[in-house]
Design a protein around this motif. Structure first.
Motif, short mmCIF file in Angstrom:
data_model
loop_
_atom_site.label_atom_id
_atom_site.label_comp_id
_atom_site.label_asym_id
_atom_site.label_seq_id
_atom_site.Cartn_x
_atom_site.Cartn_y
_atom_site.Cartn_z
N CYS A 161 0.69 -1.24 0.05
CA CYS A 161 -0.01 0.09 0.09
C CYS A 161 0.84 1.22 0.02
O CYS A 161 1.89 1.24 0.90
N CYS A 164 0.39 4.00 3.12
CA CYS A 164 0.63 3.87 4.58
C CYS A 164 2.18 3.34 4.47
O CYS A 164 2.65 2.80 5.69
N CYS A 187 -5.49 2.22 7.77
CA CYS A 187 -5.37 2.85 6.58
C CYS A 187 -6.57 2.76 5.75
O CYS A 187 -7.01 1.71 5.76
N CYS A 190 -5.96 0.32 2.44
CA CYS A 190 -5.41 -1.03 2.43
C CYS A 190 -6.50 -1.71 3.61
O CYS A 190 -6.17 -3.07 3.89
#
Ligand SMILES: [Zn+2]
Ligand SMILES: [Zn+2]
Length: 375
Positions: A161, A164, A187, A190
C-alpha cells in the motif's frame, strides 16, 4: 433522546477506566460487522456504544457528562466519533485501528487473537441430570477459503500500500474543544493490511476473512446448573496475522420443570394431598427423575411435612453423590362441600379431642418452623 452512557456500557456510575474498557470491548465484540452483516441495528448499536465509550474513557469529558449530560458535551463541541466514515466495517475498523484490535491484540501488525463467540442452548432438567449432547449453530469469522486469507483472487498480484507504506496504520489528528485527539487508525486504503490485492478475492470481497455458519456438537456434563457456561477453546473467531482463534462460550439454560424446583443438587416436589388422606395415611406415587415412585404417607402427616428420597436428586458436577428429592406435602382442605359432606364433617368435628390435635411429640410443627424462619 440519547441513552445514558453508563447504561449503554452497562457499568455503574463509579466504574473505573478498566471496567469501562472491558465493558466496551466485550459489547463491541458482539456487534462485529462480519457477524452482524444482516443486522441493521448492529451499526446503530455500535455507534451508540462507541460514543458512550468516547465520553466515559476521557476523564475531562466524563466530568462534563456527569454534570451536564449529553447536552453539556454537544454545547462544548464534542461530536460523535463517526463523522465522515463510510460503511459499518470502516467505522469499526477505524475505531479500533484495525479490525482485530477489539479482540485484544495490540494492533500494528502483530498476531491478534480471534474474538470469542457466545451461543445459548436450552436443555430439559432431565437432560441436565445426565451427560448429554446438544447441537449448536453459530456464525464465526474464519479465513476465506477461496483466497486462503490473503484477500487476493488466487493467482493475481498483491502490492504494498502506497498510502501507509505497508504499515497499515495512519495517525489521525482531530481538534476538539478538549484539545488534540491523536489516534492511530487503520489505513483507509488497505484497511490495515499494508497490502493491496490488484484483484480482490471475489468470495470475501478482499477482506480475507468471512463469517461462516458453523455446526458443532457440544458435550454437556451431568449436573450442570442453569446459566452455566461451557468454554470450547479455539472455536471462536479466527485470529489475524497468525494469531490463535478465540473461544466459543455455550451458555446453558436449564428449562423449568413443572414437577420440580431445583435447590442446588436437591429437587423439591410439591405433593397435593387431601386432608383426609393426610390424617389417615396413604401411599402415593410421585414423579422422580428415574420415573414414578411410590412413597408412604404416615397417618397424621402435617402440612409442610417433607419426605426425603435420598440420592434421587441431581448429580453433582464434581462427581460426588447425587442430591436428594424432597417431597413437600401440601395438605388440601376440601372445598365446596355438599350438604351430606358438611353434616359428616360436623359430626366428625364434635368427636375431636385434644389428643387429636396435639403435636404428638413432633418437634417440627409448622409453628416451630415459622418461629425459626421469622424469629
Ligand atoms: Zn477471499
Ligand atoms: Zn495502507
Amino acid at each position: 433522546m440519547k441513552r445514558d452512557a453508563y447504561e449503554v456500557l452497562g457499568v455503574p456510575r463509579d466504574a473505573d477506566e478498566r471496567q469501562i474498557k472491558k465493558a466496551f470491548r466485550s459489547k463491541a465484540r458482539e456487534l462485529h460487522p462480519d457477524v452482524n452483516r444482516h443486522d441493521a441495528d448492529a451499526e446503530e448499536k455500535f455507534k451508540e456504544l462507541a460514543e458512550a465509550h468516547e465520553i466515559l474513557s476521557d476523564p475531562e469529558r466524563r466530568q462534563v457528562y456527569d454534570r451536564y449530560g449529553h447536552e453539556g458535551l454537544s454545547s462544548r463541541g464534542f461530536e460523535s466519533p463517526f463523522q465522515g466514515f463510510g460503511s459499518f466495517s470502516d467505522v469499526f475498523d477505524a475505531f479500533f485501528g484495525g479490525a482485530g484490535d477489539v479482540f485484544g491484540g495490540g494492533g500494528g501488525g502483530g498476531a491478534i487473537q480471534g474474538g470469542d463467540v457466545a451461543v445459548a442452548v436450552e436443555i430439559t432438567l432431565e437432560d441436565a441430570a445426565r451427560d448429554t449432547q446438544v447441537d449448536v449453530e453459530y456464525d464465526a469469522v474464519g479465513l476465506c477459503e477461496h483466497c486462503n486469507g490473503n484477500a487476493a483472487e488466487p493467482g493475481t498480484p498483491i502490492r504494498t500500500c502506497e498510502r501507509c507504506g505497508g504499515a497499515g496504520q495512519l495517525r489521525a489528528v482531530t481538534r476538539t474543544a478538549f484539545g488534540q485527539l491523536v489516534r492511530n487508525q487503520a489505513c483507509d486504503v488497505c484497511g490495515g493490511d499494508g497490502k493491496i490485492p490488484e484483484t480482490p478475492c471475489t468470495v470475501c470481497n478482499g477482506r480475507g476473512r468471512q463469517a461462516t455458519r458453523r455446526k458443532l456438537t457440544v458435550d454437556i456434563p451431568a449436573g450442570i446448573a442453569d446459566e452455566q457456561r461451557i468454554r470450547l477453546t479455539g472455536r471462536g473467531h479466527a485470529g489475524e496475522r497468525g494469531g490463535p482463534p478465540g473461544d466459543l462460550y455455550v451458555l446453558v439454560r436449564v428449562a423449568e420443570d413443572e414437577r420440580f424446583v431445583r435447590d442446588g443438587n436437591d429437587l423439591v416436589h410439591v405433593l397435593d394431598l387431601p386432608a383426609p388422606a393426610a390424617a389417615l395415611g396413604t401411599s402415593v406415587t410421585v414423579p422422580t427423575l428415574d420415573g414414578e415412585e411410590t412413597i408412604q404417607i404416615a397417618p397424621g402427616t402435617q402440612p409442610g411435612s417433607v419426605v426425603t428420597l435420598r440420592g434421587q436428586g441431581m448429580p453433582s458436577l464434581r462427581g460426588r453423590r447425587r442430591g436428594d428429592q424432597r417431597v413437600l406435602v401440601n395438605v388440601m382442605v376440601p372445598r365446596n362441600l355438599s350438604a351430606e359432606q358438611r353434616e359428616m364433617l360436623e359430626r366428625f368435628q364434635e368427636t375431636l379431642g385434644p389428643h387429636n390435635l396435639a403435636d404428638d411429640g413432633e418437634r417440627d410443627s409448622l409453628f416451630s418452623r415459622v418461629r425459626r424462619a421469622f424469629g
